[in-house]
Design a protein around this motif. Structure first.
Motif, PDB file in Angstrom:
ATOM      1  N   THR A 264      10.194 -24.227  -8.983  1.00 42.15           N
ATOM      2  CA  THR A 264      10.405 -23.877  -7.579  1.00 42.15           C
ATOM      3  C   THR A 264      11.176 -22.571  -7.453  1.00 42.15           C
ATOM      4  O   THR A 264      11.911 -22.157  -8.350  1.00 42.15           O
ATOM      5  CB  THR A 264      11.201 -24.971  -6.859  1.00 42.15           C
ATOM      6  N   MET A 265      11.025 -21.930  -6.301  1.00 34.61           N
ATOM      7  CA  MET A 265      11.785 -20.715  -6.041  1.00 34.61           C
ATOM      8  C   MET A 265      13.276 -21.014  -5.954  1.00 34.61           C
ATOM      9  O   MET A 265      14.105 -20.143  -6.245  1.00 34.61           O
ATOM     10  CB  MET A 265      11.295 -20.060  -4.747  1.00 34.61           C
ATOM     11  N   ALA A 266      13.632 -22.223  -5.577  1.00 28.85           N
ATOM     12  CA  ALA A 266      15.050 -22.596  -5.541  1.00 28.85           C
ATOM     13  C   ALA A 266      15.669 -22.505  -6.931  1.00 28.85           C
ATOM     14  O   ALA A 266      16.859 -22.192  -7.073  1.00 28.85           O
ATOM     15  CB  ALA A 266      15.195 -24.009  -4.982  1.00 28.85           C
ATOM     16  N   GLU A 267      14.862 -22.763  -7.979  1.00 25.48           N
ATOM     17  CA  GLU A 267      15.360 -22.648  -9.348  1.00 25.48           C
ATOM     18  C   GLU A 267      15.433 -21.200  -9.811  1.00 25.48           C
ATOM     19  O   GLU A 267      16.164 -20.875 -10.755  1.00 25.48           O
ATOM     20  CB  GLU A 267      14.455 -23.439 -10.295  1.00 25.48           C
ATOM     21  N   VAL A 268      14.696 -20.335  -9.136  1.00 25.51           N
ATOM     22  CA  VAL A 268      14.608 -18.937  -9.544  1.00 25.51           C
ATOM     23  C   VAL A 268      15.627 -18.064  -8.813  1.00 25.51           C
ATOM     24  O   VAL A 268      16.187 -17.123  -9.389  1.00 25.51           O
ATOM     25  CB  VAL A 268      13.188 -18.386  -9.269  1.00 25.51           C
ATOM     26  N   ALA A 269      15.891 -18.365  -7.555  1.00 20.91           N
ATOM     27  CA  ALA A 269      16.632 -17.443  -6.688  1.00 20.91           C
ATOM     28  C   ALA A 269      18.001 -17.080  -7.242  1.00 20.91           C
ATOM     29  O   ALA A 269      18.374 -15.895  -7.271  1.00 20.91           O
ATOM     30  CB  ALA A 269      16.761 -18.038  -5.290  1.00 20.91           C
ATOM     31  N   GLY A 270      18.775 -18.060  -7.677  1.00 19.85           N
ATOM     32  CA  GLY A 270      20.113 -17.779  -8.189  1.00 19.85           C
ATOM     33  C   GLY A 270      20.098 -16.872  -9.399  1.00 19.85           C
ATOM     34  O   GLY A 270      20.769 -15.817  -9.407  1.00 19.85           O
ATOM     35  N   PRO A 271      19.345 -17.213 -10.457  1.00 23.09           N
ATOM     36  CA  PRO A 271      19.244 -16.311 -11.611  1.00 23.09           C
ATOM     37  C   PRO A 271      18.668 -14.937 -11.258  1.00 23.09           C
ATOM     38  O   PRO A 271      19.067 -13.927 -11.831  1.00 23.09           O
ATOM     39  CB  PRO A 271      18.312 -17.076 -12.562  1.00 23.09           C
ATOM     40  N   ALA A 285       3.009 -15.550  -0.914  1.00 24.06           N
ATOM     41  CA  ALA A 285       1.643 -15.865  -0.491  1.00 24.06           C
ATOM     42  C   ALA A 285       0.962 -16.861  -1.427  1.00 24.06           C
ATOM     43  O   ALA A 285      -0.024 -17.492  -1.053  1.00 24.06           O
ATOM     44  CB  ALA A 285       0.811 -14.593  -0.384  1.00 24.06           C
ATOM     45  N   ASN A 286       1.454 -16.989  -2.647  1.00 26.49           N
ATOM     46  CA  ASN A 286       1.006 -18.041  -3.555  1.00 26.49           C
ATOM     47  C   ASN A 286       1.188 -19.386  -2.849  1.00 26.49           C
ATOM     48  O   ASN A 286       2.304 -19.758  -2.472  1.00 26.49           O
ATOM     49  CB  ASN A 286       1.866 -17.960  -4.828  1.00 26.49           C
ATOM     50  N   PRO A 287       0.110 -20.158  -2.636  1.00 22.23           N
ATOM     51  CA  PRO A 287       0.240 -21.400  -1.855  1.00 22.23           C
ATOM     52  C   PRO A 287       1.088 -22.468  -2.513  1.00 22.23           C
ATOM     53  O   PRO A 287       1.429 -23.463  -1.880  1.00 22.23           O
ATOM     54  CB  PRO A 287      -1.221 -21.871  -1.684  1.00 22.23           C
ATOM     55  N   ARG A 288       1.467 -22.287  -3.772  1.00 21.63           N
ATOM     56  CA  ARG A 288       2.419 -23.202  -4.393  1.00 21.63           C
ATOM     57  C   ARG A 288       3.849 -22.896  -3.949  1.00 21.63           C
ATOM     58  O   ARG A 288       4.761 -23.686  -4.198  1.00 21.63           O
ATOM     59  CB  ARG A 288       2.339 -23.094  -5.928  1.00 21.63           C
ATOM     60  N   HIS A 289       4.037 -21.760  -3.274  1.00 18.59           N
ATOM     61  CA  HIS A 289       5.396 -21.327  -2.941  1.00 18.59           C
ATOM     62  C   HIS A 289       5.557 -20.852  -1.500  1.00 18.59           C
ATOM     63  O   HIS A 289       6.652 -20.478  -1.097  1.00 18.59           O
ATOM     64  CB  HIS A 289       5.820 -20.205  -3.899  1.00 18.59           C
ATOM     65  N   MET A 290       4.503 -20.912  -0.718  1.00 21.53           N
ATOM     66  CA  MET A 290       4.544 -20.369   0.634  1.00 21.53           C
ATOM     67  C   MET A 290       5.580 -21.070   1.517  1.00 21.53           C
ATOM     68  O   MET A 290       6.148 -20.475   2.429  1.00 21.53           O
ATOM     69  CB  MET A 290       3.153 -20.471   1.264  1.00 21.53           C
TER      70      MET A 290
END
Length: 381
Positions: A264-271, A285-290
């Protein structure tokens, strides 16, 4: 770095389709066959001029050279670093891809066929000696071409992509991988500094951050520790470069498939925010992350972001649909509402031809329509 005001600024990630005649010459060059060096240089110069003009014509504000002279956004650097040697010919395949290949083997058997359309295969290299930068001439050509292309066009700003110090070769020389990546970072720092000194924004292309955080061979704790170390190394390479001169792009890669194993982007945002930059470009725009715009309502993330800019990718690099301007505007409003208008620039998920290919990720005629839709959507916010 310019900020949005009454008008939301627009940009993209970098790579665009190369003209077919340029691909023909590049293919000969990459395979070590005779080619017209002067003719190749002229083709690249003309391609950069044309692609900059087209970007401005379709409404992009922050433009680049389309990486016209590069065979790949990542492996181009193999020609600019000393200390490397061709490896056994193994293909570059990020570990996170293997989960997808195992889950959907029939799909990926067909999908991988598109890579026969690239001008050269991507293979690994091995670090066999001290790493140093030797790409000054190639970089000067890139800089001169972009400067010349900007003359007489009404672009707000220009950026130039450069790869992050990871992901293109394995270590067979340094005592530890940390020492190896630090040496690569020191070498790449020469490229980073030259881009900024030329008056351009520096974009660090860093899909490897998400690869680290996705690596199935690592425990969750190891992933976080490795990601933190990676951020420290990138920051070391960027030391003393003003943050407002730096954009960071990270993404889930070129794997245009089911993507059910994406983190998830939540796991990516901090790092991601731990890497020192004035703007952060990432997939939306990737529908896994929209749906993941909601994470930016988090007070802790907002504090970590500070006054840096978000560049959400509102154009998909994995499909040939042209996004409706109303959808672009709707998604853009989520980010404007979360962090403020001045801290948002509308962008794209990833490059549209990250490898020099006769069959780029999205058809070139569609890419220009996508950019028009981005401009139209941004104008509605």
């Amino acid at each position: 770095m310019q900020r949005s005001g009454e008008r939301i600024l627009t940009t993209h990630v970098g790579s665009l389709a190369r003209p077919e005649a340029l691909l023909d010459t590049m293919r000969e060059k990459e395979h070590g066959r005779p080619y017209d060096e002067a003719g190749f240089a002229k083709q690249v110069t003309e391609a950069v001029r044309d692609v900059v003009r087209q970007q401005v014509e379709v409404g992009l504000d922050v433009v680049t050279d389309g990486e016209m002279g590069k065979v790949s956004f990542a492996t181009y650097i193999q020609d600019r670093l000393e200390g490397f040697s061709p490896s056994s010919g193994e293909k570059l395949l990020p570990p996170s891809w293997q989960l997808e290949l195992d889950a959907f083997p029939e799909y990926y058997e067909q999908y991988m066929g598109k890579y026969t359309k690239t001008v050269a295969p991507m293979v690994t290299v091995a670090c066999v000696g001290p790493v140093s930068y030797s790409g000054h001439d190639q970089l000067r050509t890139d800089i001169d071409n972009l400067k010349a292309a900007l003359v007489g066009v009404d672009a707000t700003e220009a950026f130039m992509p450069s790869t992050s110090p990871r992901g293109f070769g394995r270590n067979e020389y340094y005592a530890t991988d940390t020492e190896y990546y630090t040496a690569v970072a020191e070498a790449l720092r020469e490229e980073y500094l030259a881009i900024v000194d030329a008056g351009f924004l520096l974009q660090i292309d860093d899909p490897w951050l998400i690869e680290i955080l996705s690596d199935p061979a690592l425990t969750p704790q190891e992933r976080q520790r490795t990601a933190a170390e990676h951020a420290e190394i990138v920051n070391h390479a960027l030391r003393d470069i003003p943050t407002e001169k730096v954009r960071l792009h990270t993404c889930y890669g070129l794997n245009h498939g089911p993507r059910i194993h994406d983190i998830t982007m939540a796991e990516v945002a901090g790092p991601m925010l731990a890497i020192r930059a004035g703007a952060y470009s990432f997939e939306v725009a990737n529908p896994r992350h929209m749906h993941e715009w909601t994470i930016w309502d988090d007070a802790g993330l907002k504090r970590q972001l500070g006054d840096a800019i978000l560049i959400p990718g509102l154009l998909g690099h994995a499909q040939n649909y042209v996004e409706h301007p109303d959808l672009v505007a709707e998604m853009l409003r989520h980010y404007v509402d979360a962090v403020g208008r001045e801290q948002v620039i509308a962008g794209a998920d990833c490059g549209f031809s990250s490898r020099a290919s006769y069959q780029p990720e999205v058809h070139p005629t569609v890419v220009w329509e996508k950019f028009r839709a981005l401009r139209a959507g941004a104008d509605r916010v």
